[in-house]
Design an enzyme around this catalytic site. Structure first.
Site, PDB file in Angstrom:
ATOM      1  N   GLU A   1       0.858  -1.191   0.000  1.00  0.00           N
ATOM      2  CA  GLU A   1       0.000   0.000   0.000  1.00  0.00           C
ATOM      3  C   GLU A   1       0.885   1.228   0.000  1.00  0.00           C
ATOM      4  OE1 GLU A   1      -1.869  -0.464   3.770  1.00  0.00           O
ATOM      5  OE2 GLU A   1      -3.184  -2.068   3.086  1.00  0.00           O
TER       6      GLU A   1
ATOM      7  N   LYS B   1       2.202   4.619   1.509  1.00  0.00           N
ATOM      8  CA  LYS B   1       2.245   5.108   2.889  1.00  0.00           C
ATOM      9  C   LYS B   1       1.748   6.549   2.900  1.00  0.00           C
ATOM     10  CE  LYS B   1       5.156   5.449   6.970  1.00  0.00           C
ATOM     11  NZ  LYS B   1       4.892   6.840   7.284  1.00  0.00           N
TER      12      LYS B   1
ATOM     13  N   ASP C   1       0.678  10.160   4.127  1.00  0.00           N
ATOM     14  CA  ASP C   1       1.293  11.060   5.097  1.00  0.00           C
ATOM     15  C   ASP C   1       0.232  11.962   5.715  1.00  0.00           C
ATOM     16  OD1 ASP C   1       3.311  12.077   6.546  1.00  0.00           O
ATOM     17  OD2 ASP C   1       4.202  13.274   4.949  1.00  0.00           O
TER      18      ASP C   1
ATOM     19  N   TYR D   1      -7.152   1.495   5.991  1.00  0.00           N
ATOM     20  CA  TYR D   1      -6.205   0.469   5.541  1.00  0.00           C
ATOM     21  C   TYR D   1      -6.025  -0.706   6.496  1.00  0.00           C
ATOM     22  CZ  TYR D   1      -3.283   3.713   8.220  1.00  0.00           C
ATOM     23  OH  TYR D   1      -2.799   4.551   9.177  1.00  0.00           O
TER      24      TYR D   1
ATOM     25  N   LYS E   1      10.457   3.703   2.803  1.00  0.00           N
ATOM     26  CA  LYS E   1      10.213   5.120   2.518  1.00  0.00           C
ATOM     27  C   LYS E   1      10.941   5.622   1.269  1.00  0.00           C
ATOM     28  CE  LYS E   1       9.890   7.947   5.957  1.00  0.00           C
ATOM     29  NZ  LYS E   1       9.521   8.688   7.156  1.00  0.00           N
TER      30      LYS E   1
ATOM     31  N   CYS F   1      23.019  45.226   9.187  1.00  0.00           N
ATOM     32  CA  CYS F   1      21.686  44.611   9.180  1.00  0.00           C
ATOM     33  C   CYS F   1      20.830  45.277   8.106  1.00  0.00           C
ATOM     34  CB  CYS F   1      21.034  44.783  10.551  1.00  0.00           C
ATOM     35  SG  CYS F   1      19.294  44.321  10.563  1.00  0.00           S
TER      36      CYS F   1
ATOM     37  N   CYS G   1      17.979  47.419   9.987  1.00  0.00           N
ATOM     38  CA  CYS G   1      18.194  48.583  10.846  1.00  0.00           C
ATOM     39  C   CYS G   1      19.566  49.225  10.643  1.00  0.00           C
ATOM     40  CB  CYS G   1      18.008  48.195  12.313  1.00  0.00           C
ATOM     41  SG  CYS G   1      19.336  47.155  12.931  1.00  0.00           S
TER      42      CYS G   1
ATOM     43  N   CYS H   1      22.318  40.437  14.053  1.00  0.00           N
ATOM     44  CA  CYS H   1      22.078  41.864  14.256  1.00  0.00           C
ATOM     45  C   CYS H   1      21.971  42.064  15.765  1.00  0.00           C
ATOM     46  CB  CYS H   1      20.788  42.293  13.571  1.00  0.00           C
ATOM     47  SG  CYS H   1      20.204  43.900  14.161  1.00  0.00           S
TER      48      CYS H   1
ATOM     49  N   CYS I   1      15.821  47.057  16.400  1.00  0.00           N
ATOM     50  CA  CYS I   1      15.724  46.594  15.011  1.00  0.00           C
ATOM     51  C   CYS I   1      14.254  46.277  14.669  1.00  0.00           C
ATOM     52  CB  CYS I   1      16.575  45.344  14.814  1.00  0.00           C
ATOM     53  SG  CYS I   1      16.439  44.684  13.143  1.00  0.00           S
TER      54      CYS I   1
HETATM   55  S1  IVH Z   1      -0.455   0.201   8.811  1.00  0.00           S
HETATM   56  C1  IVH Z   1       0.722  -1.925  12.444  1.00  0.00           C
HETATM   57  N1  IVH Z   1      -0.721   1.239   6.470  1.00  0.00           N
HETATM   58  O1  IVH Z   1       2.242   5.442   8.919  1.00  0.00           O
HETATM   59  C2  IVH Z   1       0.535  -1.284  11.169  1.00  0.00           C
HETATM   60  N2  IVH Z   1       0.014   2.636   8.231  1.00  0.00           N
HETATM   61  O2  IVH Z   1       4.212   4.549  11.692  1.00  0.00           O
HETATM   62  C3  IVH Z   1      -0.178  -0.039  11.364  1.00  0.00           C
HETATM   63  N3  IVH Z   1       0.376   4.941   7.576  1.00  0.00           N
HETATM   64  O3  IVH Z   1       1.250   5.909  12.169  1.00  0.00           O
HETATM   65  C4  IVH Z   1      -0.055   0.906  10.323  1.00  0.00           C
HETATM   66  N4  IVH Z   1      -0.181   4.699   5.477  1.00  0.00           N
HETATM   67  O4  IVH Z   1      -0.509   6.340  10.482  1.00  0.00           O
HETATM   68  C5  IVH Z   1      -0.374   1.465   7.735  1.00  0.00           C
HETATM   69  N5  IVH Z   1      -1.053   2.039   4.339  1.00  0.00           N
HETATM   70  C6  IVH Z   1      -0.714   2.248   5.596  1.00  0.00           C
HETATM   71  C7  IVH Z   1      -0.314   3.505   6.064  1.00  0.00           C
HETATM   72  C8  IVH Z   1       0.045   3.665   7.399  1.00  0.00           C
HETATM   73  C9  IVH Z   1       0.223   5.555   6.398  1.00  0.00           C
HETATM   74  C10 IVH Z   1       0.874   5.648   8.783  1.00  0.00           C
HETATM   75  C11 IVH Z   1       0.273   5.259  10.087  1.00  0.00           C
HETATM   76  C12 IVH Z   1       1.447   5.138  11.032  1.00  0.00           C
HETATM   77  C13 IVH Z   1       2.589   5.652  10.238  1.00  0.00           C
HETATM   78  C14 IVH Z   1       3.888   4.896  10.445  1.00  0.00           C
END
Ligand code: IVH
Length: 687
Positions: free
Chosen positions: A129, A131, A133, A243, A331, A425, A428, A441, A447
């Site tokens: 999947e 990840k 953010d 997820y 990552k 600066c 000022c 400064c 200033c």
């Molecule tokens: S699974 C035990 N799947 O990434 C597994 N986490 O620490 C639990 N995150 O706090 C997480 N996308 O909020 C999982 N496809 C995904 C995710 C995901 C983002 C986040 C999650 C976690 C952080 C990593």
């Protein structure tokens, strides 16, 4: 009378229905609105126009308003927010919300796959999947109805934010049961995220009101979820992508593939691009593919998540204190782009530090337009030898403010002369003083640039939290001579502000009332807001907890200051200097005379890290090493200066020293910055 969509009453008609007629239609109407919500927010395939949807929605609202006994808690009309709360209660999660072990190295992935295979056998397959953010959320359904939403907190307990998650269109209030029955208990984990265009729009509108913008979409999502007034959350276009099934009661889900199918059936929105792989090569291929495609998505992903698909062997693999051994975050490298430097400006910060800033030909870095990048300080500019006209590589690591990584060589191209920092600066005209790599400064009290930033800092979220005093307003207030000291803020009148660009009567009055409302700050906020050298939010909190009152902090000598965990001799001396400087003393007295009434501290230190000893080595991005130590100590942990058998974790930053090797020798677990952040998150420590 107006005809409704597909035989449903329109708003006018709904206003005239008898009680019996209303009762007859309300259930189906609610179902219909729910179906369109799902089509719009989850499937992303609306069947009707916004106007048609609004008619259905208003008709439903009209009926529920007229006959409140026909309204239900899970009606889609309840997504608009509830009355504000005073605080969020803490709730225990149905199942622990662990975090993920993270790496950027293919070798680590190979090793991880090897370990998983050992436990799960050769038939193991891997679910992949993106990840996301954003901010992690737990949703709990009982008998198919949303009962609770909670933030992740320390992984065991989080904050109950049900009113807020209810406002998110893609969160089902009732599980769909067309294709699969809902279990009596279901706990789901997902990520609340901001789409990039929405994030930019939110920041634009915050800045227009001269409020502090969010540093990145993740902070915007977390901040929006933690609004005490859920109507504010309702106005924020959050999305929730699910997820994980944390707990499905008696229902036996044998794999994540099956769990995701079930989530889809129950009406959740899933992340795009879910896939599977049989081995490390397949995982690496997916990682490479999404690394290239991440810009095509409307939201930020910072890597991919790999999970052992089969549930049965997960138990044998188990978890460490922080993360399951059956999942891994792989990552991406930080985003980089190339562009040209159009000019180099020098900005003067709150503490007088001069920062060279590259003004860039605007370039998109992962959906965010970047026009400025920091060059940090004189030594950095010299080392990187960045000049006006040069082509540079810039990098954005999560935050919106990026940095110049390096200059790109262009053989044969004639370059401008080297950039040199000004001797005076730019704000000022005071002679600049050098301190190692820094230019300062020294004109702390006169200033205008320092004053502007001091005001902005005083009003910032972690300080007095005066909404509406951001960069622009602070600039204007100083430039127009309306504010010459922090205390002048409290002497402003609406009439003064109405003269300023961008202010009208109501906005002027709103700001005056915001300022007035900030008159009784908590001690820690006030101490942070004063901008005492070296005193960040964490130290301010520790000082407040330790001394309890402003008077006690002001009068504390260096020895007394050093009793505060995390305050060393150098910091103690700086704090002492600040409180001894007659002009700082005067500025504080002036604030008190202007009516600021600092509340005494309650106990706010935590013991979340009690029993853990940390050693830091190398540079961290997010904190200075001192700040990281303070953070640990103010939460009951110990920050030691050398590695021993007593050490629990060595946190390894960029360019680490000997201590990283010592860790290996002593067999102490090492954490990179992300790992450290995850650990803090897991323990519930606010970084
Ligand atoms: S699974 C035990 N799947 O990434 C597994 N986490 O620490 C639990 N995150 O706090 C997480 N996308 O909020 C999982 N496809 C995904 C995710 C995901 C983002 C986040 C999650 C976690 C952080 C990593």
């Amino acid at each position: 009378m107006s005809p409704g969509t597909d035989g449903f009453p329109g708003p006018d008609e709904a206003g005239e229905l008898s009680r019996e007629e209303a009762e007859d239609v309300v259930g189906e109407l609610r179902e219909e609105v729910r179906r369109h919500d799902h089509l719009y927010y989850v499937e992303n395939e609306p069947e009707i126009s916004d106007a048609e949807y609004d008619r259905l929605f208003v008709a439903l609202e009209t009926i529920e308003d007229r006959f409140p006994e026909l309204a239900t808690d899970d009606s889609p009309t309840r997504r608009v927010g509830a009355p504000p709360r005073d605080e969020f209660p803490t709730v225990e999660h149905v199942a622990p919300m662990l975090s993920l072990e993270a790496t950027r190295e293919r070798d680590d992935v190979d090793r991880w796959v090897g370990r998983v295979r050992e436990a799960a056998g050769e038939d193991a397959s891997f679910l992949l999947e993106p990840k996301l953010d954003g901010a992690s959320v737990e949703l709990v359904y009982e008998d198919g109805r949303l009962e609770r939403g909670a933030t992740r907190g320390d992984g065991r307990e989080g904050e109950e934010i049900t009113d807020n998650v209810r406002t998110i269109g893609s969160v089902p209030l009732v599980l769909r049961e067309e294709d699969r029955e809902a279990p009596s208990l279901l706990a789901v984990r997902g990520e609340a995220i901001f789409f990039l265009p929405d994030f930019q729009e939110l920041n634009r509108s915050l800045m227009e009101r001269d409020e502090e913008p969010f540093a990145n979409p993740r902070n915007a999502a977390a901040g929006s979820l933690r609004q005490l007034d859920s109507r504010v959350t309702a106005g924020r276009p959050l999305h929730l992508l699910a997820y994980e099934v944390l707990n499905a009661g008696d229902l036996d889900l044998e794999s994540d593939s099956e769990a995701l199918e079930a989530l889809d059936d129950w009406g959740f929105r899933l992340p795009e691009g879910i896939d599977t792989a049989a081995d490390a090569d397949g995982i690496a291929e997916y990682h490479g593919r999404w690394g290239e495609r991440r810009d095509e998505l409307d939201y930020e992903i910072d890597g991919v998540v790999v999970k052992l698909d089969q549930h049965a062997p997960r138990e044998a693999l188990g978890s460490t204190a922080r993360h399951p051994r059956w999942a891994l975050a792989f990552k991406f490298e930080p985003r980089r782009e190339e562009t040209r430097v159009e000019d180099i400006a020098v900005s003067v910060g709150r503490t007088g530090k001069l920062t060279p800033v590259a003004l860039l030909r605007p370039v998109e870095v992962g959906g965010v337009t970047v026009a400025r990048a920091s060059l940090h300080n004189r030594e950095e500019v010299e080392r990187k030898d960045v000049r006006v006209g040069d082509r540079v590589r810039i990098q954005r690591a999560g935050d919106v403010i990026p940095e110049v990584v390096e200059r790109l060589k262009e053989p044969g191209r004639k370059r401008e002369p080297p950039f040199s920092m000004p001797g005076t600066c730019p704000a000022c005209g005071a002679d600049v003083e050098r301190d190692g790599p820094l230019d300062l400064c020294p004109n702390r009290f006169e200033c205008p640039a320092q004053l502007k930033r001091r005001i902005q800092h005083y009003a910032a979220r972690g300080a007095l939290d005066i909404e509406g005093v951001g960069e622009e307003t602070a600039d204007l207030l100083v430039e127009r001579g309306l504010v010459e000291s922090l205390a002048d803020l409290y002497r402003l009148e609406a009439g003064d502000l109405e003269e300023l660009e961008g202010f009208a009567e109501t906005s002027a009055e709103r700001l005056i009332s915001e300022i007035r409302d900030s008159r009784e700050p908590a001690l820690r906020r006030f101490l942070y807001g004063l901008g005492i050298p070296e005193v960040g939010e964490a130290v301010a909190r520790d000082l407040a907890d330790h001394f309890g009152s402003l008077e006690a902090v002001r009068e504390a000598d260096e020895d007394a200051l050093q009793e505060v965990p995390g305050v060393g001799p150098k910091m103690a001396a700086k704090i002492r200097d600040f409180f001894e400087d007659p002009r700082d003393r005067e500025a504080i007295d002036e604030l008190l005379e202007a009516g600021v009434d600092v509340r005494e501290a309650e106990e706010t230190g935590t013991d979340l890290l009690e029993g853990l000893t940390f050693v830091f080595t190398g540079a961290l991005e997010r904190w200075t090493r001192d700040e990281a130590r303070e953070l640990v100590e103010s939460n009951g942990g110990r920050a030691a200066s050398s590695v021993s058998s007593e050490t629990d974790y060595v946190v390894v930053g960029e360019d680490p020293g000997q201590k990283a090797d010592d860790a290996e020798e002593e067999g102490v677990e090492t954490l990179d910055e992300d790992g450290f952040t995850d650990l803090l998150e897991e323990k519930g420590v606010e970084p």
